[in-house]
Design an enzyme around this catalytic site. Structure first.
Site, PDB file in Angstrom:
ATOM      1  N   HIS A 183       0.833  -1.206   0.000  1.00 31.52           N
ATOM      2  CA  HIS A 183       0.000   0.000   0.000  1.00 31.52           C
ATOM      3  C   HIS A 183       0.864   1.252   0.000  1.00 31.52           C
ATOM      4  O   HIS A 183       1.948   1.274   0.577  1.00 31.52           O
ATOM      5  CB  HIS A 183      -0.960   0.010   1.198  1.00 31.52           C
ATOM      6  CG  HIS A 183      -0.301   0.088   2.530  1.00 31.52           C
ATOM      7  ND1 HIS A 183      -0.034   1.279   3.166  1.00 31.52           N
ATOM      8  CD2 HIS A 183       0.154  -0.874   3.361  1.00 31.52           C
ATOM      9  CE1 HIS A 183       0.534   1.051   4.332  1.00 31.52           C
ATOM     10  NE2 HIS A 183       0.680  -0.258   4.474  1.00 31.52           N
ATOM     11  N   ASP A 224       6.634   1.273   6.774  1.00 31.45           N
ATOM     12  CA  ASP A 224       5.243   0.857   6.534  1.00 31.45           C
ATOM     13  C   ASP A 224       4.588   1.787   5.528  1.00 31.45           C
ATOM     14  O   ASP A 224       3.955   2.751   5.887  1.00 31.45           O
ATOM     15  CB  ASP A 224       4.459   0.862   7.848  1.00 31.45           C
ATOM     16  CG  ASP A 224       3.010   0.435   7.677  1.00 31.45           C
ATOM     17  OD1 ASP A 224       2.670  -0.178   6.654  1.00 31.45           O
ATOM     18  OD2 ASP A 224       2.193   0.747   8.564  1.00 31.45           O
ATOM     19  N   ASP A 279      -0.438   4.380   0.920  1.00 27.41           N
ATOM     20  CA  ASP A 279      -0.901   5.400   1.862  1.00 27.41           C
ATOM     21  C   ASP A 279      -0.216   5.267   3.214  1.00 27.41           C
ATOM     22  O   ASP A 279       0.222   4.188   3.609  1.00 27.41           O
ATOM     23  CB  ASP A 279      -2.423   5.382   2.010  1.00 27.41           C
ATOM     24  CG  ASP A 279      -2.985   4.082   2.565  1.00 27.41           C
ATOM     25  OD1 ASP A 279      -2.549   3.003   2.120  1.00 27.41           O
ATOM     26  OD2 ASP A 279      -3.874   4.136   3.440  1.00 27.41           O
ATOM     27  N   GLU A 283      -5.120   1.400   2.586  1.00 29.18           N
ATOM     28  CA  GLU A 283      -4.863   0.286   3.507  1.00 29.18           C
ATOM     29  C   GLU A 283      -4.974   0.743   4.948  1.00 29.18           C
ATOM     30  O   GLU A 283      -5.460   0.006   5.801  1.00 29.18           O
ATOM     31  CB  GLU A 283      -3.476  -0.306   3.249  1.00 29.18           C
ATOM     32  CG  GLU A 283      -3.159  -1.541   4.089  1.00 29.18           C
ATOM     33  CD  GLU A 283      -2.606  -1.247   5.478  1.00 29.18           C
ATOM     34  OE1 GLU A 283      -2.633  -2.166   6.320  1.00 29.18           O
ATOM     35  OE2 GLU A 283      -2.168  -0.108   5.751  1.00 29.18           O
ATOM     36  N   GLU A 284      -4.529   1.960   5.227  1.00 34.23           N
ATOM     37  CA  GLU A 284      -4.495   2.431   6.609  1.00 34.23           C
ATOM     38  C   GLU A 284      -5.885   2.495   7.242  1.00 34.23           C
ATOM     39  O   GLU A 284      -6.021   2.337   8.444  1.00 34.23           O
ATOM     40  CB  GLU A 284      -3.813   3.803   6.700  1.00 34.23           C
ATOM     41  CG  GLU A 284      -2.348   3.801   6.310  1.00 34.23           C
ATOM     42  CD  GLU A 284      -1.434   3.043   7.273  1.00 34.23           C
ATOM     43  OE1 GLU A 284      -1.874   2.637   8.369  1.00 34.23           O
ATOM     44  OE2 GLU A 284      -0.261   2.854   6.912  1.00 34.23           O
TER      45      GLU A 284
END
Length: 174
Positions: free
Chosen positions: A85, A118, A87, A152-153
């Site tokens: 991801h 991340d 984001d 995703e977050e």
């Protein structure tokens, strides 16, 4: 050094959830420059809502596309899918950072910035792994699929949109 530079470029693009458009344009251009088949689309909120794995979100995906790059194999081999991801969560108060969250600074052998681990390092690793295969001249039998997803977050709906679009492989790594 090339991998670190690419990671720094990713970190320098603020891609807080809801603002992923710029990094996705950058990613798509990188994949095109590598010669991959590139698919860009905005997840369809109405279609996602019909799926049992859908997670409710406050807004849609206009200007927030998913990007998928495919390195086509010669045929007869197993496929591998990498999912990551783009984001990140907001950086928060600047005084809470020792290094600028959007600079991608290298200090003491580490790269610092919002999303460095991340998961922009993962995005850099999967991108540069495929780039290395291409540069080596090795021709794989199976396809390698690279998914760069949004949201995703907060929800994971970007990955769900990839599944709904039909992206699948014999094995996957996130």
């Amino acid at each position: 050094e090339e991998i670190i530079r690419f990671l720094q470029e990713l970190i320098r693009i603020p891609s807080v959830t809801g603002e992923e458009g710029k990094i996705q344009r950058f990613t798509a251009e990188k994949l095109r420059s590598m010669g991959l088949k590139v698919d860009i689309w905005e997840p369809d909120l109405a279609a996602l809502k019909k799926h049992p794995a859908f997670v409710e979100v406050a807004s849609g995906y206009e200007g927030r596309p998913n990007v998928v790059g495919t390195l086509r194999g010669s045929g007869g081999g197993r496929s591998l899918l990498f999912n990551g991801h783009v984001d990140v969560i907001p950086a928060g108060a600047p005084e809470s950072w020792k290094h600028d969250p959007w600079a991608g600074e290298v200090a003491e052998g580490r790269v610092y910035g919002r999303g460095a681990s991340d998961m922009k390092a993962g995005l850099a690793a999967m991108t540069m792994a495929v780039n290395s295969i291409i540069d080596s001249g090795i021709r794989l039998k199976g396809d390698v699929i690279l998914e760069y997803t949004v949201d995703e977050e907060l929800s994971g709906n970007g990955s769900l949109a990839c599944v709904m679009k039909g992206y699948k492989a014999d094995a996957g790594i996130c």
